[in-house]
Design a protein around this motif. Structure first.
Motif, PDB file in Angstrom:
ATOM      1  N   ASN A 279      28.208  34.682  34.214  1.00  0.00           N
ATOM      2  CA  ASN A 279      27.559  35.433  33.122  1.00  0.00           C
ATOM      3  C   ASN A 279      28.433  36.458  32.368  1.00  0.00           C
ATOM      4  O   ASN A 279      27.999  37.538  31.993  1.00  0.00           O
ATOM      5  CB  ASN A 279      26.240  36.066  33.583  1.00  0.00           C
ATOM      6  N   ARG A 280      29.686  36.078  32.142  1.00  0.00           N
ATOM      7  CA  ARG A 280      30.579  36.815  31.240  1.00  0.00           C
ATOM      8  C   ARG A 280      30.622  38.322  31.492  1.00  0.00           C
ATOM      9  O   ARG A 280      30.594  39.130  30.573  1.00  0.00           O
ATOM     10  CB  ARG A 280      30.204  36.530  29.796  1.00  0.00           C
ATOM     11  N   LYS A 281      30.674  38.690  32.756  1.00  0.00           N
ATOM     12  CA  LYS A 281      30.784  40.112  33.077  1.00  0.00           C
ATOM     13  C   LYS A 281      32.184  40.610  32.714  1.00  0.00           C
ATOM     14  O   LYS A 281      33.116  39.852  32.618  1.00  0.00           O
ATOM     15  CB  LYS A 281      30.533  40.329  34.579  1.00  0.00           C
ATOM     16  N   LEU A 282      32.326  41.911  32.549  1.00  0.00           N
ATOM     17  CA  LEU A 282      33.635  42.454  32.223  1.00  0.00           C
ATOM     18  C   LEU A 282      34.391  42.869  33.471  1.00  0.00           C
ATOM     19  O   LEU A 282      35.577  43.153  33.435  1.00  0.00           O
ATOM     20  CB  LEU A 282      33.489  43.649  31.284  1.00  0.00           C
ATOM     21  N   LYS A 283      33.654  42.910  34.580  1.00  0.00           N
ATOM     22  CA  LYS A 283      34.267  43.355  35.820  1.00  0.00           C
ATOM     23  C   LYS A 283      33.638  42.566  36.963  1.00  0.00           C
ATOM     24  O   LYS A 283      32.434  42.326  36.955  1.00  0.00           O
ATOM     25  CB  LYS A 283      33.956  44.837  36.002  1.00  0.00           C
ATOM     26  N   THR A 284      34.454  42.149  37.902  1.00  0.00           N
ATOM     27  CA  THR A 284      33.895  41.442  39.052  1.00  0.00           C
ATOM     28  C   THR A 284      34.760  41.700  40.281  1.00  0.00           C
ATOM     29  O   THR A 284      35.930  42.045  40.150  1.00  0.00           O
ATOM     30  CB  THR A 284      33.762  39.927  38.750  1.00  0.00           C
ATOM     31  N   SER A 285      34.170  41.565  41.457  1.00  0.00           N
ATOM     32  CA  SER A 285      34.937  41.806  42.686  1.00  0.00           C
ATOM     33  C   SER A 285      35.168  40.495  43.407  1.00  0.00           C
ATOM     34  O   SER A 285      34.338  39.594  43.334  1.00  0.00           O
ATOM     35  CB  SER A 285      34.150  42.720  43.628  1.00  0.00           C
ATOM     36  N   ALA A 286      36.275  40.431  44.130  1.00  0.00           N
ATOM     37  CA  ALA A 286      36.534  39.247  44.945  1.00  0.00           C
ATOM     38  C   ALA A 286      35.695  39.344  46.209  1.00  0.00           C
ATOM     39  O   ALA A 286      35.381  40.441  46.671  1.00  0.00           O
ATOM     40  CB  ALA A 286      38.015  39.170  45.290  1.00  0.00           C
ATOM     41  N   LYS A 287      35.347  38.185  46.739  1.00  0.00           N
ATOM     42  CA  LYS A 287      34.474  38.193  47.899  1.00  0.00           C
ATOM     43  C   LYS A 287      35.234  38.417  49.195  1.00  0.00           C
ATOM     44  O   LYS A 287      34.729  38.992  50.130  1.00  0.00           O
ATOM     45  CB  LYS A 287      33.728  36.859  47.985  1.00  0.00           C
ATOM     46  N   ASN A 288      36.480  37.950  49.250  1.00  0.00           N
ATOM     47  CA  ASN A 288      37.177  37.946  50.532  1.00  0.00           C
ATOM     48  C   ASN A 288      38.552  38.596  50.465  1.00  0.00           C
ATOM     49  O   ASN A 288      39.446  38.269  51.226  1.00  0.00           O
ATOM     50  CB  ASN A 288      37.307  36.496  51.023  1.00  0.00           C
ATOM     51  N   PHE A 289      38.755  39.483  49.493  1.00  0.00           N
ATOM     52  CA  PHE A 289      40.046  40.166  49.332  1.00  0.00           C
ATOM     53  C   PHE A 289      39.758  41.472  48.601  1.00  0.00           C
ATOM     54  O   PHE A 289      38.896  41.490  47.707  1.00  0.00           O
ATOM     55  CB  PHE A 289      40.989  39.273  48.502  1.00  0.00           C
ATOM     56  N   PRO A 290      40.419  42.573  48.948  1.00  0.00           N
ATOM     57  CA  PRO A 290      40.113  43.860  48.283  1.00  0.00           C
ATOM     58  C   PRO A 290      40.645  43.900  46.858  1.00  0.00           C
ATOM     59  O   PRO A 290      41.633  44.563  46.563  1.00  0.00           O
ATOM     60  CB  PRO A 290      40.800  44.892  49.176  1.00  0.00           C
ATOM     61  N   LEU A 291      39.965  43.191  45.990  1.00  0.00           N
ATOM     62  CA  LEU A 291      40.462  43.037  44.623  1.00  0.00           C
ATOM     63  C   LEU A 291      39.306  43.028  43.627  1.00  0.00           C
ATOM     64  O   LEU A 291      38.259  42.455  43.880  1.00  0.00           O
ATOM     65  CB  LEU A 291      41.240  41.717  44.601  1.00  0.00           C
ATOM     66  N   GLU A 292      39.545  43.722  42.503  1.00  0.00           N
ATOM     67  CA  GLU A 292      38.566  43.722  41.419  1.00  0.00           C
ATOM     68  C   GLU A 292      39.243  43.143  40.192  1.00  0.00           C
ATOM     69  O   GLU A 292      40.434  43.397  39.966  1.00  0.00           O
ATOM     70  CB  GLU A 292      38.190  45.164  41.072  1.00  0.00           C
ATOM     71  N   ILE A 293      38.477  42.410  39.399  1.00  0.00           N
ATOM     72  CA  ILE A 293      39.062  41.852  38.186  1.00  0.00           C
ATOM     73  C   ILE A 293      38.428  42.500  36.965  1.00  0.00           C
ATOM     74  O   ILE A 293      37.209  42.636  36.890  1.00  0.00           O
ATOM     75  CB  ILE A 293      38.867  40.335  38.132  1.00  0.00           C
ATOM     76  N   LEU A 294      39.288  42.931  36.030  1.00  0.00           N
ATOM     77  CA  LEU A 294      38.798  43.439  34.748  1.00  0.00           C
ATOM     78  C   LEU A 294      39.152  42.402  33.694  1.00  0.00           C
ATOM     79  O   LEU A 294      40.312  41.988  33.591  1.00  0.00           O
ATOM     80  CB  LEU A 294      39.483  44.765  34.392  1.00  0.00           C
ATOM     81  N   PHE A 295      38.155  41.960  32.926  1.00  0.00           N
ATOM     82  CA  PHE A 295      38.405  40.977  31.877  1.00  0.00           C
ATOM     83  C   PHE A 295      38.610  41.704  30.557  1.00  0.00           C
ATOM     84  O   PHE A 295      37.705  42.379  30.068  1.00  0.00           O
ATOM     85  CB  PHE A 295      37.228  40.002  31.773  1.00  0.00           C
ATOM     86  N   LEU A 296      39.817  41.579  29.984  1.00  0.00           N
ATOM     87  CA  LEU A 296      40.167  42.344  28.790  1.00  0.00           C
ATOM     88  C   LEU A 296      40.832  41.472  27.737  1.00  0.00           C
ATOM     89  O   LEU A 296      41.249  40.352  28.024  1.00  0.00           O
ATOM     90  CB  LEU A 296      41.164  43.448  29.175  1.00  0.00           C
ATOM     91  N   ARG A 297      40.979  42.000  26.509  1.00  0.00           N
ATOM     92  CA  ARG A 297      41.839  41.366  25.515  1.00  0.00           C
ATOM     93  C   ARG A 297      43.261  41.530  26.006  1.00  0.00           C
ATOM     94  O   ARG A 297      43.635  42.597  26.495  1.00  0.00           O
ATOM     95  CB  ARG A 297      41.719  42.099  24.167  1.00  0.00           C
ATOM     96  N   ASP A 298      44.068  40.498  25.848  1.00  0.00           N
ATOM     97  CA  ASP A 298      45.429  40.610  26.366  1.00  0.00           C
ATOM     98  C   ASP A 298      46.218  41.751  25.711  1.00  0.00           C
ATOM     99  O   ASP A 298      47.048  42.388  26.345  1.00  0.00           O
ATOM    100  CB  ASP A 298      46.179  39.274  26.307  1.00  0.00           C
ATOM    101  N   ASP A 299      45.892  42.058  24.444  1.00  0.00           N
ATOM    102  CA  ASP A 299      46.575  43.162  23.748  1.00  0.00           C
ATOM    103  C   ASP A 299      46.395  44.501  24.453  1.00  0.00           C
ATOM    104  O   ASP A 299      47.241  45.385  24.345  1.00  0.00           O
ATOM    105  CB  ASP A 299      46.010  43.348  22.332  1.00  0.00           C
ATOM    106  N   ASP A 300      45.258  44.659  25.122  1.00  0.00           N
ATOM    107  CA  ASP A 300      44.935  45.956  25.730  1.00  0.00           C
ATOM    108  C   ASP A 300      45.482  46.112  27.141  1.00  0.00           C
ATOM    109  O   ASP A 300      45.504  47.215  27.689  1.00  0.00           O
ATOM    110  CB  ASP A 300      43.407  46.139  25.769  1.00  0.00           C
ATOM    111  N   ILE A 301      45.915  45.010  27.744  1.00  0.00           N
ATOM    112  CA  ILE A 301      46.314  45.063  29.158  1.00  0.00           C
ATOM    113  C   ILE A 301      47.493  46.010  29.429  1.00  0.00           C
ATOM    114  O   ILE A 301      47.423  46.831  30.351  1.00  0.00           O
ATOM    115  CB  ILE A 301      46.546  43.635  29.715  1.00  0.00           C
TER     116      ILE A 301
END
Ligand code: ATP
Ligand code: MG
Length: 285
Positions: free
Chosen positions: A33-55
């Motif tokens: 569902n196109r969230k901007l942020k999500t966590s991994a289930k089995n590793f201490p990691l969060e993902i932020l979905f951004l425009r590549d220009d802003d990274i």
């Protein structure tokens, strides 16, 4: 508990490959569902979905600890971040192109001309080094139509196959840089986050090694083993297993993808038969 915050492109050419890389590292993330942020289930990691220009900016500021994007975008934004690793996908060139009927000899062609691009920083640095005076017209996209609508004499843009250039009546005249996807990182990670990053890097390296190598199995008469061992050094030395057929063995080893065809020819010459080549999923040294 600490997590490693990883910025990846929200939607575009890098998105799928970036998620795929994490997946092959055994990290499970749902991109529902196109969230901007999500966590991994089995590793201490969060993902932020951004425009590549802003990274680059987010990584510099520490909003994200690391990010995956094209080197071209890293060079263009020129933020204070470190390039941790080249990832070997999304390869492309950054090239200058002009209308194909133009009589182009060398880069001095561009003196006092106008060039349209979405990468003004990389381009102005290049022309400065070359001692060429150019007017740079910055535009956000569809750069390749600029010459035909009279906006510029030439363009500077990403080229992969060159088919877009061709379709727009342009020809590539200079390759200014070659880019691929990279992992960039904040320069001031705390030790705990760094430890998670090291774990991730270890896995990425194992995946990279595996895609550059193949597992090879073959049968050969025992007298050919010393010659075959020379051709196939493997990680230490090849594994040799006796076959039911007397004086014959099965030999197993690892070969580099780019040396593969050469090696096969040499193996056949010294008497190898029934050669099987199998992809490797992970490879840890
Ligand atoms: P965003 O909306 O995130 O700003 P974008 O339009 O800037 O996306 P994309 O077209 O998705 O970017 O490309 C992302 C990156 O993929 C490029 O910056 C480049 O590093 C890489 N890439 C590889 N091959 C190509 C190609 N043929 N065309 C464009 N980009 C390519
Ligand atoms: Mg972009």
């Amino acid at each position: 508990m600490r997590t490693l915050k990883v910025a990846i492109q929200k939607s575009g050419r890098l998105s799928e490959k970036s998620l795929e890389l994490l997946k092959t590292c055994g990290i499970k993330v749902s991109n529902g569902n196109r969230k901007l942020k999500t966590s991994a289930k089995n590793f201490p990691l969060e993902i932020l979905f951004l425009r590549d220009d802003d990274i680059p900016q987010y990584v510099e500021q520490g909003i994200a600890d690391v990010g995956i994007l094209g080197e071209n975008e890293v060079w263009e934004k020129d933020k204070n971040v470190s390039i941790i690793k080249q990832l070997g996908f999304a390869g492309c060139k950054l090239s200058l192109a002009v209308p194909k009927e133009e009589n182009y000899t060398d880069v001095s062609y561009f003196n006092n001309k106008k060039v349209a691009t979405s990468y003004p920083n990389i381009l102005s640095k290049y022309f400065k080094e070359q001692g060429v005076k150019v007017e740079i017209e910055e535009i956000g996209g569809s750069v390749e139509i600029a010459p035909s609508i009279g906006l510029a004499h030439g363009i500077f843009d990403i080229v992969s196959t060159g088919s877009t250039l061709l379709m727009n009546g342009l020809k590539e005249v200079e390759v200014v840089a070659k880019s691929q996807a990279v992992l960039i990182g904040n320069k001031d990670l705390d030790p705990e986050t760094q430890t998670i990053l090291d774990k991730l890097l270890f896995r990425i390296q194992a995946v990279k090694n595996s895609s550059a190598n193949k597992y090879i199995l073959l049968n050969a008469p025992n007298e050919a083993i010393p010659k075959i061992a020379k051709i196939l050094p493997g990680m230490k030395s090849p594994t040799v297993v006796p076959l039911a057929k007397e004086n014959w063995s099965s030999i197993h080893s690892v070969v580099k993808e780019d040396e593969f065809w050469d090696i096969i020819d040499q193996l056949k010459e010294v008497g190898a038969e029934g050669i099987l080549v199998i992809p490797i999923e992970k490879m840890v040294f």
